[in-house]
Design a protein around this motif. Structure first.
Motif, PDB file in Angstrom:
ATOM      1  N   VAL A   1     114.156  71.474 -29.955  1.00  0.00           N
ATOM      2  CA  VAL A   1     112.776  71.353 -29.471  1.00  0.00           C
ATOM      3  C   VAL A   1     112.298  72.691 -28.923  1.00  0.00           C
ATOM      4  N   ARG A   2     113.139  73.342 -28.128  1.00  0.00           N
ATOM      5  CA  ARG A   2     112.754  74.633 -27.544  1.00  0.00           C
ATOM      6  C   ARG A   2     112.407  75.644 -28.632  1.00  0.00           C
ATOM      7  N   GLU A   3     113.277  75.799 -29.614  1.00  0.00           N
ATOM      8  CA  GLU A   3     113.048  76.808 -30.643  1.00  0.00           C
ATOM      9  C   GLU A   3     111.899  76.420 -31.568  1.00  0.00           C
ATOM     10  N   MET A   4     111.742  75.125 -31.838  1.00  0.00           N
ATOM     11  CA  MET A   4     110.605  74.665 -32.629  1.00  0.00           C
ATOM     12  C   MET A   4     109.306  75.029 -31.916  1.00  0.00           C
ATOM     13  N   ALA A   5     109.244  74.803 -30.599  1.00  0.00           N
ATOM     14  CA  ALA A   5     108.030  75.100 -29.842  1.00  0.00           C
ATOM     15  C   ALA A   5     107.741  76.600 -29.821  1.00  0.00           C
ATOM     16  N   VAL A   6     108.770  77.431 -29.695  1.00  0.00           N
ATOM     17  CA  VAL A   6     108.562  78.884 -29.736  1.00  0.00           C
ATOM     18  C   VAL A   6     107.960  79.279 -31.084  1.00  0.00           C
ATOM     19  N   LEU A   7     108.464  78.691 -32.161  1.00  0.00           N
ATOM     20  CA  LEU A   7     107.944  79.042 -33.486  1.00  0.00           C
ATOM     21  C   LEU A   7     106.520  78.532 -33.692  1.00  0.00           C
ATOM     22  N   VAL A   8     106.149  77.434 -33.039  1.00  0.00           N
ATOM     23  CA  VAL A   8     104.754  76.985 -33.060  1.00  0.00           C
ATOM     24  C   VAL A   8     103.862  78.048 -32.424  1.00  0.00           C
ATOM     25  N   VAL A   9     104.287  78.582 -31.279  1.00  0.00           N
ATOM     26  CA  VAL A   9     103.511  79.635 -30.611  1.00  0.00           C
ATOM     27  C   VAL A   9     103.457  80.889 -31.492  1.00  0.00           C
ATOM     28  N   ALA A  10     104.584  81.260 -32.089  1.00  0.00           N
ATOM     29  CA  ALA A  10     104.609  82.441 -32.962  1.00  0.00           C
ATOM     30  C   ALA A  10     103.601  82.306 -34.085  1.00  0.00           C
TER      31      ALA A  10
ATOM     32  N   ARG B   1     101.848  72.073 -30.594  1.00  0.00           N
ATOM     33  CA  ARG B   1     100.697  72.500 -31.405  1.00  0.00           C
ATOM     34  C   ARG B   1      99.397  72.366 -30.632  1.00  0.00           C
ATOM     35  N   ALA B   2      99.235  71.234 -29.942  1.00  0.00           N
ATOM     36  CA  ALA B   2      98.011  71.023 -29.166  1.00  0.00           C
ATOM     37  C   ALA B   2      97.904  72.044 -28.048  1.00  0.00           C
ATOM     38  N   LEU B   3      99.012  72.339 -27.377  1.00  0.00           N
ATOM     39  CA  LEU B   3      98.993  73.281 -26.262  1.00  0.00           C
ATOM     40  C   LEU B   3      98.782  74.722 -26.718  1.00  0.00           C
ATOM     41  N   ALA B   4      99.303  75.058 -27.890  1.00  0.00           N
ATOM     42  CA  ALA B   4      99.184  76.433 -28.393  1.00  0.00           C
ATOM     43  C   ALA B   4      97.817  76.707 -28.999  1.00  0.00           C
ATOM     44  N   ALA B   5      97.089  75.650 -29.368  1.00  0.00           N
ATOM     45  CA  ALA B   5      95.772  75.811 -29.984  1.00  0.00           C
ATOM     46  C   ALA B   5      94.725  76.061 -28.915  1.00  0.00           C
ATOM     47  N   PRO B   6      93.600  76.649 -29.306  1.00  0.00           N
ATOM     48  CA  PRO B   6      92.503  76.767 -28.336  1.00  0.00           C
ATOM     49  C   PRO B   6      92.143  75.376 -27.813  1.00  0.00           C
ATOM     50  N   ALA B   7      91.954  75.266 -26.510  1.00  0.00           N
ATOM     51  CA  ALA B   7      91.705  73.957 -25.891  1.00  0.00           C
ATOM     52  C   ALA B   7      90.430  73.332 -26.421  1.00  0.00           C
ATOM     53  N   ALA B   8      90.527  72.075 -26.743  1.00  0.00           N
ATOM     54  CA  ALA B   8      89.366  71.289 -27.157  1.00  0.00           C
ATOM     55  C   ALA B   8      89.431  69.979 -26.388  1.00  0.00           C
TER      56      ALA B   8
END
Length: 199
Positions: free
Chosen positions: A78-87, A137-144
């Motif tokens: 989960v940690r590494e998946m989330a880092v790659l989402v941010v990348a 994904r939701a957190l890394a995206a511009p807030a809506a």
């Protein structure tokens, strides 16, 4: 070409030296080294060299990153998946370079990593991993307003719990900060690194 000079160990003042030692002698330096913290001259790679220019804040930032990687209950996948989402959200080559090998070591498959690199659904089978991917994904995206509304939050909380959501949101914020600094200072990959694949 980086906008910041690479500082060698012999050029550091006492505050910088303490930060350098915290980075190179802390938990990042133990276990398998899947990416190099320093270049052959001992200069810090990636965001760590930038931290030396503001050692007090850099020390707090590196300690936060260390806590995210080594002191949360986020499973390594989960940690590494989330880092790659941010990348992917920030199009950050250094985060891909540093964390795709860590993701493989954590058990993410090449097709899952490729999907994350492309911003596609990695088709994670585990419901908690899927919920974490969706939240990252939701957190890394511009807030809506419709992304973080009450219904979204309730579903994420039910799937992950408050502690995991706190840890995950902290991870996303930390790696977004690093991606911003890498972009601001035009910090690329180490000279010996291969370019990461793009989507």
């Amino acid at each position: 070409m980086s906008r910041l000079p690479l500082l060698g160990p012999g050029e550091l003042n006492a505050e910088q030296q303490a930060l350098y030692e915290a980075i190179t002698g802390g938990p990042r330096s133990t276990g398998p080294q899947l990416f190099a913290l320093t270049d052959p001259e001992g200069r810090l790679n990636g965001p760590f060299n930038a931290m030396l220019f503001s050692p007090r804040l850099g020390h707090a930032l590196q300690a936060l990153g260390s806590a995210i990687r080594y002191a949360t209950e986020l499973p390594p996948r989960v940690r590494e998946m989330a880092v790659l989402v941010v990348a992917t959200a920030w199009d950050c080559d250094f985060e891909r370079y540093a964390h795709e090998p860590l993701a493989r070591a954590a058990g993410l498959t090449d097709p899952e990593i490729r999907a994350l690199r492309e911003g596609a659904d990695p088709r994670l089978a585990d419901p908690a991993e899927r919920a974490a991917w969706s939240a990252a994904r939701a957190l890394a995206a511009p807030a809506a307003p419709d992304i973080l509304d009450e219904a979204w939050y309730a579903a994420a909380r039910d799937a992950l719990g408050e502690r995991t959501l706190f840890d995950l949101s902290t991870l996303v914020g930390y790696y977004a900060t690093l991606a911003l600094q890498l972009r601001l200072f035009a910090i690329g990959l180490p000279e010996t690194a291969a370019e990461p694949a793009k989507g």
